[in-house]
Design an enzyme around this catalytic site. Structure first.
Site, mmCIF file in Angstrom:
data_model
loop_
_atom_site.group_PDB
_atom_site.id
_atom_site.type_symbol
_atom_site.label_atom_id
_atom_site.label_comp_id
_atom_site.label_asym_id
_atom_site.label_seq_id
_atom_site.Cartn_x
_atom_site.Cartn_y
_atom_site.Cartn_z
ATOM 1 N N HIS A 12 -1.927 -6.573 -5.810
ATOM 2 C CA HIS A 12 -1.603 -6.176 -4.421
ATOM 3 C C HIS A 12 -2.865 -5.559 -3.820
ATOM 4 C CE1 HIS A 12 1.397 -4.300 -1.402
ATOM 5 N NE2 HIS A 12 0.172 -4.096 -0.939
ATOM 6 N N HIS A 14 -5.590 -5.271 -0.276
ATOM 7 C CA HIS A 14 -5.946 -5.524 1.124
ATOM 8 C C HIS A 14 -7.453 -5.666 1.234
ATOM 9 C CE1 HIS A 14 -1.887 -4.543 2.602
ATOM 10 N NE2 HIS A 14 -1.873 -3.700 1.585
ATOM 11 N N LEU A 15 -7.883 -6.835 1.710
ATOM 12 C CA LEU A 15 -9.332 -7.064 1.855
ATOM 13 C C LEU A 15 -9.787 -7.035 3.313
ATOM 14 C CD1 LEU A 15 -10.037 -9.865 -0.797
ATOM 15 C CD2 LEU A 15 -10.657 -7.442 -0.938
ATOM 16 N N ARG A 16 -8.810 -7.048 4.256
ATOM 17 C CA ARG A 16 -9.147 -7.057 5.697
ATOM 18 C C ARG A 16 -9.961 -8.293 6.080
ATOM 19 N NH1 ARG A 16 -5.278 -3.409 5.718
ATOM 20 N NH2 ARG A 16 -5.913 -1.293 5.282
ATOM 21 N N ASN A 40 -1.652 -9.095 5.879
ATOM 22 C CA ASN A 40 -1.394 -8.323 7.109
ATOM 23 C C ASN A 40 -2.652 -8.086 7.939
ATOM 24 O OD1 ASN A 40 -2.320 -6.506 5.109
ATOM 25 N ND2 ASN A 40 -1.356 -4.756 6.124
ATOM 26 N N LYS A 94 4.935 -12.616 1.653
ATOM 27 C CA LYS A 94 5.080 -11.158 1.715
ATOM 28 C C LYS A 94 5.917 -10.750 2.913
ATOM 29 C CE LYS A 94 4.163 -6.734 1.087
ATOM 30 N NZ LYS A 94 2.913 -6.008 1.190
ATOM 31 N N HIS A 133 7.652 -5.240 1.017
ATOM 32 C CA HIS A 133 7.374 -3.832 1.311
ATOM 33 C C HIS A 133 8.733 -3.219 1.654
ATOM 34 C CE1 HIS A 133 4.773 -0.519 3.100
ATOM 35 N NE2 HIS A 133 6.021 -0.164 3.403
ATOM 36 N N HIS A 167 4.562 -1.765 -4.681
ATOM 37 C CA HIS A 167 4.161 -0.346 -4.732
ATOM 38 C C HIS A 167 5.361 0.601 -4.807
ATOM 39 C CE1 HIS A 167 4.866 -1.159 -0.514
ATOM 40 N NE2 HIS A 167 3.670 -1.646 -0.295
ATOM 41 N N ASP A 239 -2.737 -1.816 -4.180
ATOM 42 C CA ASP A 239 -2.512 -1.545 -2.752
ATOM 43 C C ASP A 239 -3.732 -0.849 -2.155
ATOM 44 O OD1 ASP A 239 -1.284 -1.644 -0.305
ATOM 45 O OD2 ASP A 239 -0.016 0.106 -0.644
ATOM 46 N N HIS A 243 -9.576 1.788 5.181
ATOM 47 C CA HIS A 243 -9.689 2.085 6.611
ATOM 48 C C HIS A 243 -10.982 2.883 6.751
ATOM 49 C CE1 HIS A 243 -5.514 1.030 7.772
ATOM 50 N NE2 HIS A 243 -5.164 1.514 6.591
ATOM 51 N N ALA A 255 -2.537 4.741 7.642
ATOM 52 C CA ALA A 255 -1.950 4.790 6.298
ATOM 53 C C ALA A 255 -2.664 3.813 5.372
ATOM 54 C CB ALA A 255 -0.465 4.450 6.370
HETATM 55 C C1 NCD Z 1 -1.459 -0.848 3.916
HETATM 56 C C2 NCD Z 1 -2.568 -1.260 4.869
HETATM 57 O O1 NCD Z 1 -3.305 -0.379 5.325
HETATM 58 O O2 NCD Z 1 -2.717 -2.454 5.116
HETATM 59 N N1 NCD Z 1 -1.220 0.555 4.078
HETATM 60 C C3 NCD Z 1 -0.614 1.366 3.169
HETATM 61 O O3 NCD Z 1 -0.420 2.530 3.505
HETATM 62 N N2 NCD Z 1 -0.287 0.953 1.984
HETATM 63 C C4 NCD Z 1 -0.261 -1.676 4.178
HETATM 64 C C5 NCD Z 1 0.791 -1.570 3.116
HETATM 65 O O4 NCD Z 1 0.671 -2.160 2.052
HETATM 66 O O5 NCD Z 1 1.775 -0.885 3.340
HETATM 67 ZN ZN ZN Z 2 -0.184 -3.018 0.727
#
Ligand code: NCD
Ligand code: ZN
Length: 334
Positions: A12, A14-16, A40, A94, A133, A167, A239, A243, A255
């Protein structure tokens, strides 16, 4: 003292996109054999074209011998033909409840089974797992617990569909894991290290603010136990959600906890502390291989018991454990 991990997996991540993608992709591809990349983005990944483009961008930025497993952002009107065409290109679809977390505005508003049935039935038939989620729109600490009936309803309505509770953060989620054969879970580093006290109990720590929020000590312990025992239905999914420092530290902080570059070292320290180092291979690789039926690239990551000082910043992103010392570091990868 050394620890060899074979083909570690982050299920899980996030690479943006854009600059952030450039900065964070190598931090995972250097030390992991594969990762499940979340969809996302803005806008989210919902088409064949954006999926392929994103996959190719990630591959172009990855170190050798790294496989990005891709995901599609759930929409209730995906049809069988569309999913069939993409079946071999994605590992999961997802599902986000609308507005539950970062970039989830176009998620699901209503969990009426009949509305979701066409897509979920197609996924079930095509054996594409559903990654969720799981949070309600209630009081923030109770959101996962309140979502449990939805997990159970989906697990019962689609018994052949593999459902991954992403998560997990609460003892309530731990409780239903073994109740339904088709329920699985991913577990992050931060949810087994910390509680909400670490976020807001003393001085406010926005770098540990994430969705689902960290919870109580009894929740942390219940999840930690699953991880330490490498329960066969759980797998590691960081996860890691980068940011910028400004986005985290400003008013209305975003978040997401950025953990990717320190996860293996911190997991080694935690598992060693609990005398469970022998189970780490299963938690960070073997379990996921079985759950998803995947054969990721061969990669051997050697950790050694030597101090690792976690950088205060990676570019403009503050990592978990910033500035702290861990007792394990990565010695080599081949
Ligand atoms: C994640 C994100 O920033 O993309 N943020 C998080 O707080 N975990 C999104 C997610 O997996 O809920
Ligand atoms: Zn996530």
């Amino acid at each position: 003292m050394k620890l060899i991990l074979n083909s570690p997996l982050d299920m899980h991540l996030h690479l943006r996109d854009g600059e952030m993608l450039k900065n964070v992709t190598p931090l995972t591809s250097d030390n992991y054999s594969a990762a499940l990349v979340m969809p996302n983005l803005t806008p989210p990944i919902t088409t064949k074209e954006t999926l392929f483009k994103y996959r190719d961008e990630i591959l172009a930025l990855s170190s050798e011998n790294f496989k990005p497993y891709m995901s599609l952002f759930f929409q209730k009107d995906y049809n069988y033909e569309f999913l069939k065409e993409l079946k071999d290109e994605i590992l999961v679809v997802k599902l986000y409840p609308a507005g539950a977390t970062t970039n989830s505005e176009s998620g699901v508003v209503n969990f009426n089974i009949e509305e979701l049935r066409p897509t979920l039935e197609a996924m079930s038939e095509l054996e594409i797992p559903l990654s969720i989620h799981g949070e309600s729109d209630g009081f923030f600490l109770d959101r996962e617990a309140e979502f449990i009936p939805v997990y159970e309803k989906l697990a019962e309505a689609f018994p052949k569909l593999k459902i991954i509770m992403e998560h997990i953060s609460s003892k309530e989620a731990v409780k239903i894991l073994d109740k339904h054969e088709n329920l699985y879970a991913s577990i992050t580093l931060h949810h087994i290290l910390y509680t909400f006290d670490d976020v807001a109990g003393g001085k406010l720590n926005p770098h540990l603010f994430c969705k689902p929020v960290l919870k109580r000590e009894k929740d942390r312990r219940a999840i930690l136990k699953l991880a330490l025992n490498a329960h066969p239905k759980v797998m590691f999914g960081s996860d890691s959600a980068p940011h910028s420092q400004e986005a985290k530290e400003g008013a209305l902080g975003a978040a997401g906890v950025f953990t990717a570059p320190v996860t293996l070292q911190a997991l080694a320290e935690l598992f060693e502390k609990h005398n469970k180092l022998d189970n780490l291979q299963k938690f960070v690789s073997n379990n996921a291989k079985k759950i998803y039926n995947i054969t990721p690239p061969q990669k051997e990551v050697v950790l050694v018991k030597e101090k690792f000082s976690v950088p205060k910043l990676y570019g403009n992103i503050v990592p978990i454990l910033a500035g702290q010392e861990l007792s394990w570091s990565i010695e080599s990868v081949k």
